[in-house]
Enzyme design. Structure first.
Site, PDB file in Angstrom:
ATOM      1  N   LYS A 112       0.863  -1.212  -0.091  1.00 21.85           N
ATOM      2  CA  LYS A 112       0.049   0.006  -0.011  1.00 21.85           C
ATOM      3  C   LYS A 112       0.860   1.283   0.007  1.00 21.85           C
ATOM      4  O   LYS A 112       0.581   2.335  -0.136  1.00 21.85           O
ATOM      5  CB  LYS A 112      -0.932   0.042   1.069  1.00 21.85           C
ATOM      6  N   LYS A 193      -6.867 -12.783  -6.765  1.00 22.33           N
ATOM      7  CA  LYS A 193      -7.974 -12.708  -5.865  1.00 22.33           C
ATOM      8  C   LYS A 193      -9.037 -11.821  -6.153  1.00 22.33           C
ATOM      9  O   LYS A 193      -8.933 -10.716  -6.716  1.00 22.33           O
ATOM     10  CB  LYS A 193      -7.717 -12.631  -4.449  1.00 22.33           C
ATOM     11  N   LYS A 196     -12.886  -6.009  -4.706  1.00 21.24           N
ATOM     12  CA  LYS A 196     -13.883  -4.745  -5.205  1.00 21.24           C
ATOM     13  C   LYS A 196     -12.910  -3.653  -5.524  1.00 21.24           C
ATOM     14  O   LYS A 196     -13.690  -2.861  -6.151  1.00 21.24           O
ATOM     15  CB  LYS A 196     -14.784  -4.577  -3.729  1.00 21.24           C
TER      16      LYS A 196
END
Length: 339
Positions: A112, A193, A196
């Site tokens: 991140k 994976k 969203k």
């Protein structure tokens, strides 16, 4: 005596079919045999920029979905993290036990923060907050996906370090990874994976997708040119992913599904799978719509917060006493009697 489980989900947008199969569906099964605490971890969500109104909406949506999928507030405790101050208190104390080096090695922090000019400190230090979430409730088992194993190992390390340095107050939690369905893959790229955050909306299914959307997404899911419905994760990842979804939601073994579709093409298989998914999600969506603006939802969250505050508050006091924080109450009462 029942063992305790704890799990938290961030209110960061739509809940995917992968979230449901890999986590929430497991919670519903586990609540019957364990003392369960299920938390909407909104304080974790603010480690990245959030729109205030959207975050509030997502918190409520997630709470309604937790209940809509079958979580029973009479058997489990459902609450919002920020409504239990002990979580932030425990997180700070565990930050003071954690080492910067081990936080910098966290894979999610690396991912991140990669390529960003500035990173908020909370992104680095939120693993101790996650550890606090778990340790506050004397948690025995934490049901998580493979991607969270590193954080759970850090939680165990911090608990053991605290117990050794201060006082032996924490239960060392074990990781519980579901035997099947723990990792539902993208419909567009079955090597990734389901997420969203994928820019391709056809790559994921959300629990609130309309039937026509669901059918369209499943029929466009990536398979291969072979035309054989067979589970082979390495050579047929797309078909294998669809078989996993079908098996879990349809309560049918993969072997039975392979036999059922032997000699049949992907068209019929996908069409039937769409019916199974729609059939599984329709009652969830109906219950969600009943709950989302109801007083019942607020009552359940209020009661959950009260139960969580009672348990977590006791553990925070133990942590503070172990570290020497605050006043020793017995001494302060003796001083008062002198005047």
């Amino acid at each position: 005596m029942k063992k305790t489980i704890f799990s938290g989900i961030q209110p960061s947008g739509s809940v995917t079919l992968g979230n449901y199969i890999g986590a929430m569906k497991q919670f519903v099964d586990l609540q019957h045999d364990y003392n369960g605490y299920f938390c909407i971890v909104d304080q974790h969500a603010i480690t990245v920029p959030q729109d205030r109104l959207e975050l509030r909406k997502n918190i409520r949506n997630l709470a309604a979905l937790y209940l809509a999928v079958g979580l029973d507030p009479e058997k489990a405790t459902l609450f919002i993290q920020s409504e239990v101050p002990a979580h932030a208190q425990a997180g700070w104390m565990l930050q003071c036990v954690a080492y910067i080096g081990e936080l910098e090695r966290m894979t999610q922090f690396k991912d991140k923060s990669k390529g960003k000019e500035a990173v908020v400190s909370g992104l680095l230090t939120y693993p101790p907050l996650m550890a606090g979430d778990i340790l506050l409730y004397g948690t025995d088992l934490v049901p998580v996906g493979e991607d969270q194993k590193q954080h759970l190992e850090l939680t165990r390390n911090l608990a053991e370090r605290f117990n050794k340095k201060y006082n032996d107050i924490f239960t060392i939690p074990e990781v519980k990874i579901p035997e099947s369905g723990a990792r539902i893959m993208s419909l567009a790229d079955p090597l990734k994976k389901m997420s969203k955050s994928d820019p391709n909306q056809k790559a994921y299914i959300t629990l609130l997708d309309e039937p026509k959307q669901l059918e369209k997404k499943i029929k466009s899911a990536v398979t291969d040119s072979e035309g054989i419905v067979k589970y082979d994760k390495e050579n047929k990842p797309g078909v294998s992913n669809l078989l996993t979804i079908y098996s879990i939601l349809g309560n049918t073994s993969i072997e039975d599904l392979e036999a059922k579709y032997e000699g049949k093409g992907y068209g019929e298989f996908k069409s039937d799978l769409a019916e199974v998914v729609i059939g599984a999600l329709t009652p969830i969506q109906e219950r969600y719509r009943e709950l989302i603006e109801s007083d019942e939802l607020d009552r359940i969250l209020d009661e959950g917060a009260a139960r969580a505050n009672k348990t977590a508050g006791k553990m925070v006091k133990k942590m503070e006493n172990a570290m020497g924080l605050g006043r020793k109450r017995g001494l302060s009462r003796k001083v008062c009697k002198l005047f």
